[in-house]
Design an enzyme around this catalytic site. Sequence first.
Site, PDB file in Angstrom:
ATOM      1  CE  LYS A   1      -3.095  -2.352   3.215  1.00 47.71           C
ATOM      2  NZ  LYS A   1      -3.572  -2.316   4.625  1.00 47.71           N
ATOM      3  N   GLY A   2       2.076   1.148   0.483  1.00 43.44           N
ATOM      4  CA  GLY A   2       2.888   2.322   0.829  1.00 43.44           C
ATOM      5  C   GLY A   2       3.107   3.342  -0.267  1.00 43.44           C
TER       6      GLY A   2
ATOM      7  CG  ASP B   1       6.791   2.157   0.565  1.00 39.69           C
ATOM      8  OD1 ASP B   1       7.598   1.292   0.137  1.00 39.69           O
ATOM      9  OD2 ASP B   1       6.013   1.933   1.504  1.00 39.69           O
TER      10      ASP B   1
ATOM     11  CG  ASP C   1      14.878  -1.420   5.325  1.00 40.14           C
ATOM     12  OD1 ASP C   1      15.755  -0.575   5.612  1.00 40.14           O
ATOM     13  OD2 ASP C   1      14.543  -2.321   6.107  1.00 40.14           O
TER      14      ASP C   1
ATOM     15  CG  PHE D   1       9.992   2.028  11.078  1.00 37.25           C
ATOM     16  CD1 PHE D   1      10.418   0.786  10.624  1.00 37.25           C
ATOM     17  CD2 PHE D   1       8.685   2.427  10.835  1.00 37.25           C
ATOM     18  CE1 PHE D   1       9.542  -0.048   9.933  1.00 37.25           C
ATOM     19  CE2 PHE D   1       7.815   1.595  10.154  1.00 37.25           C
ATOM     20  CZ  PHE D   1       8.234   0.351   9.699  1.00 37.25           C
TER      21      PHE D   1
ATOM     22  CG  ASP E   1       2.263   0.856   7.288  1.00 39.12           C
ATOM     23  OD1 ASP E   1       3.097   0.651   6.383  1.00 39.12           O
ATOM     24  OD2 ASP E   1       1.825  -0.055   8.024  1.00 39.12           O
TER      25      ASP E   1
ATOM     26  NE  ARG F   1      -1.064   2.091   5.035  1.00 36.79           N
ATOM     27  CZ  ARG F   1      -0.039   1.303   4.680  1.00 36.79           C
ATOM     28  NH1 ARG F   1       0.943   1.813   3.963  1.00 36.79           N
ATOM     29  NH2 ARG F   1       0.005   0.042   5.034  1.00 36.79           N
TER      30      ARG F   1
HETATM   31  P1  IMP Z   1      12.863  -4.343   1.872  1.00 31.36           P
HETATM   32  O1  IMP Z   1      12.382  -5.606   1.226  1.00 31.36           O
HETATM   33  O2  IMP Z   1      13.691  -4.609   3.096  1.00 31.36           O
HETATM   34  O3  IMP Z   1      13.567  -3.426   0.903  1.00 31.36           O
HETATM   35  O4  IMP Z   1      11.607  -3.608   2.459  1.00 31.36           O
HETATM   36  C1  IMP Z   1      10.683  -3.079   1.607  1.00 31.36           C
HETATM   37  C2  IMP Z   1       9.386  -2.691   2.238  1.00 31.36           C
HETATM   38  O5  IMP Z   1       9.377  -2.695   3.664  1.00 31.36           O
HETATM   39  C3  IMP Z   1       9.087  -1.270   1.843  1.00 31.36           C
HETATM   40  O6  IMP Z   1       8.476  -1.228   0.572  1.00 31.36           O
HETATM   41  C4  IMP Z   1       8.180  -0.824   2.953  1.00 31.36           C
HETATM   42  O7  IMP Z   1       6.852  -1.182   2.659  1.00 31.36           O
HETATM   43  C5  IMP Z   1       8.675  -1.582   4.151  1.00 31.36           C
HETATM   44  N1  IMP Z   1       9.587  -0.726   4.926  1.00 31.36           N
HETATM   45  C6  IMP Z   1      10.934  -0.775   4.953  1.00 31.36           C
HETATM   46  N2  IMP Z   1      11.449   0.184   5.742  1.00 31.36           N
HETATM   47  C7  IMP Z   1      10.386   0.874   6.216  1.00 31.36           C
HETATM   48  C8  IMP Z   1      10.264   2.026   7.080  1.00 31.36           C
HETATM   49  O8  IMP Z   1      11.220   2.626   7.579  1.00 31.36           O
HETATM   50  N3  IMP Z   1       8.988   2.435   7.304  1.00 31.36           N
HETATM   51  C9  IMP Z   1       7.891   1.815   6.789  1.00 31.36           C
HETATM   52  N4  IMP Z   1       7.973   0.770   5.967  1.00 31.36           N
HETATM   53  C10 IMP Z   1       9.203   0.287   5.690  1.00 31.36           C
HETATM   54 MG    MG Z   2       6.399  -1.351   0.422  1.00 25.50          MG
END
Ligand code: IMP
Ligand code: MG
Length: 172
Positions: A39-40, A96, A99, A148, A155, A161
Amino acid sequence: MSLRRIISRGQIRRRLKELAANIRADYSGQRPVFVCVLKGAFVFLADLVRQVDLPLEMDFIVASSYGMGKTSKGQITVLKDITTDISGRHVILVDDIIDSGLTIQHLREHLTNRRPASLRLCALLARERVLESGTVVEYLGFSVPEGFVVGYGIDYAEQHRELPDIYVIEDE
Ligand code: IMP
Ligand code: MG
């Protein structure tokens, strides 16, 4: 727990204008398909597509999320797929925040299997760490340090959000 503002709506507006101009120049004469990671990324997508000023299409994909926690579980699956036939199309994947980069790596592979003409990544935010380790984000809003992040569609446990600016959560 408190929120500290790190990126204002004004900064977001100015940066999106630049991203949209880059996309417009790169995809001139084409009709790209924007694939939004829900959703982000929904607020980001909504603001971005209204500035690109090209004929374009949109679709939506849902990957398994962090649930109610703050850390990745490492296993990513597609919970809701796109319905657009993207074979031979120019695709821009819109997320969004990158990470660890695991989600986007999985989604890139998932979409590449459908043989798009091209596939690029557009993210509002990416960790400095993941950029340094070589993850390519063709259209990036801002790089962010650890912490975070919430707001502007992003969110923590489904909260915050709706905030127009971007914040980092601080534990007191
Ligand atoms: P990744 O697979 O570790 O790159 O994480 C990707 C997803 O985790 C992002 O698309 C976000 O939806 C969520 N995410 C990662 N870090 C954050 C944060 O700091 N705040 C909120 N959502 C996060
Ligand atoms: Mg995401």
